[in-house]
Design a protein around this motif. Structure first.
Motif, mmCIF file in Angstrom:
data_model
loop_
_atom_site.group_PDB
_atom_site.id
_atom_site.type_symbol
_atom_site.label_atom_id
_atom_site.label_comp_id
_atom_site.label_asym_id
_atom_site.label_seq_id
_atom_site.Cartn_x
_atom_site.Cartn_y
_atom_site.Cartn_z
ATOM 1 N N UNK A 10 0.841 -1.188 0.000
ATOM 2 C CA UNK A 10 0.000 0.000 0.000
ATOM 3 C C UNK A 10 0.879 1.242 0.000
ATOM 4 N N UNK A 11 0.767 1.993 -1.025
ATOM 5 C CA UNK A 11 1.639 3.156 -1.188
ATOM 6 C C UNK A 11 1.362 4.213 -0.126
ATOM 7 N N UNK A 12 0.108 4.497 0.090
ATOM 8 C CA UNK A 12 -0.245 5.446 1.147
ATOM 9 C C UNK A 12 -0.519 6.845 0.633
ATOM 10 N N UNK A 13 0.309 7.286 -0.292
ATOM 11 C CA UNK A 13 0.138 8.640 -0.832
ATOM 12 C C UNK A 13 0.129 8.576 -2.349
ATOM 13 N N UNK A 14 -0.476 7.542 -2.879
ATOM 14 C CA UNK A 14 -0.377 7.335 -4.319
ATOM 15 C C UNK A 14 -0.966 8.488 -5.126
ATOM 16 N N UNK A 15 -2.079 8.981 -4.679
ATOM 17 C CA UNK A 15 -2.716 10.073 -5.432
ATOM 18 C C UNK A 15 -1.770 11.262 -5.565
ATOM 19 N N UNK A 16 -1.179 11.656 -4.453
ATOM 20 C CA UNK A 16 -0.250 12.779 -4.477
ATOM 21 C C UNK A 16 0.988 12.438 -5.315
ATOM 22 N N UNK A 17 1.473 11.202 -5.160
ATOM 23 C CA UNK A 17 2.671 10.808 -5.893
ATOM 24 C C UNK A 17 2.415 10.805 -7.394
ATOM 25 N N UNK A 18 1.239 10.347 -7.783
ATOM 26 C CA UNK A 18 0.902 10.332 -9.207
ATOM 27 C C UNK A 18 0.781 11.743 -9.761
ATOM 28 N N UNK A 19 0.166 12.605 -8.983
ATOM 29 C CA UNK A 19 0.039 13.991 -9.434
ATOM 30 C C UNK A 19 1.422 14.620 -9.579
ATOM 31 N N UNK A 20 2.277 14.305 -8.618
ATOM 32 C CA UNK A 20 3.624 14.878 -8.659
ATOM 33 C C UNK A 20 4.421 14.374 -9.854
ATOM 34 N N UNK A 21 4.430 13.055 -10.037
ATOM 35 C CA UNK A 21 5.190 12.511 -11.167
ATOM 36 C C UNK A 21 4.541 12.925 -12.482
ATOM 37 N N UNK A 22 3.222 13.028 -12.476
ATOM 38 C CA UNK A 22 2.525 13.446 -13.686
ATOM 39 C C UNK A 22 2.884 14.861 -14.080
ATOM 40 N N UNK A 23 3.027 15.679 -13.103
ATOM 41 C CA UNK A 23 3.379 17.065 -13.371
ATOM 42 C C UNK A 23 4.770 17.161 -13.979
ATOM 43 N N UNK A 43 6.033 6.561 -10.107
ATOM 44 C CA UNK A 43 5.557 6.507 -8.729
ATOM 45 C C UNK A 43 5.858 5.133 -8.110
ATOM 46 N N UNK A 44 6.387 4.222 -8.912
ATOM 47 C CA UNK A 44 6.781 2.930 -8.391
ATOM 48 C C UNK A 44 5.649 1.944 -8.194
ATOM 49 N N UNK A 45 4.579 2.100 -8.947
ATOM 50 C CA UNK A 45 3.451 1.178 -8.827
ATOM 51 C C UNK A 45 3.141 0.571 -10.200
ATOM 52 N N UNK A 46 2.254 -0.393 -10.202
ATOM 53 C CA UNK A 46 1.909 -1.036 -11.464
ATOM 54 C C UNK A 46 1.057 -0.103 -12.311
ATOM 55 N N UNK A 47 0.945 -0.428 -13.600
ATOM 56 C CA UNK A 47 0.291 0.500 -14.520
ATOM 57 C C UNK A 47 -1.198 0.647 -14.255
ATOM 58 N N UNK A 48 -1.769 -0.273 -13.531
ATOM 59 C CA UNK A 48 -3.213 -0.202 -13.291
ATOM 60 C C UNK A 48 -3.542 0.424 -11.941
ATOM 61 N N UNK A 49 -2.518 0.685 -11.155
ATOM 62 C CA UNK A 49 -2.760 1.244 -9.830
ATOM 63 C C UNK A 49 -3.457 2.607 -9.882
ATOM 64 N N UNK A 54 -7.695 7.782 -9.985
ATOM 65 C CA UNK A 54 -8.164 8.622 -11.089
ATOM 66 C C UNK A 54 -8.922 7.754 -12.084
ATOM 67 N N UNK A 55 -10.147 8.132 -12.340
ATOM 68 C CA UNK A 55 -11.007 7.304 -13.181
ATOM 69 C C UNK A 55 -10.426 7.119 -14.577
ATOM 70 N N UNK A 56 -9.684 8.099 -15.037
ATOM 71 C CA UNK A 56 -9.105 8.016 -16.368
ATOM 72 C C UNK A 56 -7.919 8.964 -16.447
ATOM 73 N N UNK A 57 -7.233 8.924 -17.548
ATOM 74 C CA UNK A 57 -6.092 9.818 -17.724
ATOM 75 C C UNK A 57 -6.578 11.266 -17.736
ATOM 76 N N UNK A 58 -7.769 11.498 -18.238
ATOM 77 C CA UNK A 58 -8.314 12.854 -18.243
ATOM 78 C C UNK A 58 -8.575 13.345 -16.825
#
Lengths: 204, 204
Positions: A10-23, A43-49, A54-58
């Motif tokens: 369990x990453x714990x902060x995945x949402x924030x990490x994804x936003x950060x790496x996405x940015x 973010x160090x997680x699998x592609x489906x995480x 986030x419901x979609x890339x959009x």
DNA sequence: TTCTGCCTCTTTCCATCGTCAAGATTGAGG
DNA sequence: CCTCAATCTTGACGATGGAAAGAGGCAGAA
């Protein structure tokens, strides 16, 4: 199967990490090079995480745009707070904050003001964008408090268009191709002063 | 050995057909929904056919952007030719032509002035974009012929930023969300007149 | 405490994408 | 007529976004 503490199940902060790496990815590769799988990889997680957060890339792009609008508003108010002088210089300072954010986050800035972002149409995104517009309208209002509503609106159009247009053209390389950063700042300030002067002159 | 356009074979005008369908697709789906395979599908050829005419999807996008800049320049000159009056009204007319093209081709317009297009960096694209900038600089020059070079540059920045910024914000929905088309045109014209007035005043 | 349910993440799968390689088609010049 | 090169088709590969199914881990109920 043992997992290191650095990468728990369990990453714990995945949402924030994804936003950060996405940015970072957005600034690096542009909107067309932006992929959900690369965000997940960084973010160090699998592609489906990401799907759970986030419901979609959009959805992820919309989140980034919301962040961008919030930070844009913060940059504008911060610069105004730092400025000395009256409402006119505040209007200039707000423009400086606007340009500074755009210059620091060019790809995100373009996403925020792109048709792609507009297509997303989430309530949070609309609200964040409106907050920025309200900041701008308030600054114009303060600069020309005695003008009619119509004049205020036209001067708000005018001021917003000048600032947004200048930094947009600059970031796209249409203005000052080989000029130094110092020279470009001078051009930007010159534009802001011409803009403020016109607003005050027409609105008084 | 001969050029493809001179010796068409099955389709005959595939390059043009791909550009045409690509342009429609771009306006329809946006830059992220733009796919080479859909372009080919709409042109009635197999998915790999475009490869002979465009080295990559970026090549096709660059071609569309070049077309866009050429048409933008044509729209600007056409509106100037139609205008009566002196250099100042020509400056306004050029802005009208600029906005008219942008309003008629919003997605293409955004592509032309996007970081994605800038990343392509083909000579033809750079030349087409420069031609538009030269048109604009000439119109400002004609409006304030006696001003110093620095003033001319600053007013060119100012005029270009105002026009580009206004139509950009409008197309992105940041300006005049529910206003009628007639009201928006009035706001645009009002902005153009304020812009031209400032240019002439500062430059004289 | 143990158990159970739910949230989170992984694995696997599918249709589609851009691009490459190889084969088929056709018009033009010898 | 016949070759040949330009053009287009077919097929394949790795990568992508997303859906489905299963496994891991936490938190509250017993």
């Amino acid at each position: 199967m043992a997992r290191s503490k650095a990468q728990p199940y369990h990453h714990g902060q995945l949402r924030e990490a994804l936003a950060s790496s996405g940015r970072a990815l957005l600034e690096e590769k542009g909107i067309r090079g932006f992929t959900l799988r690369e965000c997940a990889r960084r973010a160090g997680v699998s592609h489906a995480a990401p799907a759970y957060h986030f419901a979609s890339i959009d959805d992820l792009l919309a989140e980034l745009a919301v962040q961008g609008f919030n930070e844009l508003a913060a940059a504008m108010t911060a610069e105004v707070a730092r400025a000395e002088g009256g409402a006119t210089s505040h209007l200039v300072a707000q423009g400086v904050g606007y340009m500074a954010f755009a210059a620091g986050n060019p790809a995100l800035f373009q996403l925020m003001f792109s048709r792609e972002a507009n297509r997303l149409e989430t309530p949070a995104l609309a609200a964040a964008a409106e907050a920025v517009r309200n900041l701008h309208a308030a600054a114009v209002e303060a600069a020309i408090p005695h003008a009619s509503g119509e004049i205020k609106q036209r001067m708000a159009d005018f001021a917003g268009a000048s600032v947004h247009g200048f930094i947009s053209l600059l970031l796209d390389g249409q203005i000052g191709g080989k000029d130094s950063s110092r020279a470009l700042k001078a051009r930007g300030l010159s534009l802001l002063s011409a803009m403020a002067e016109t607003v005050v002159r027409v609105g008084s």
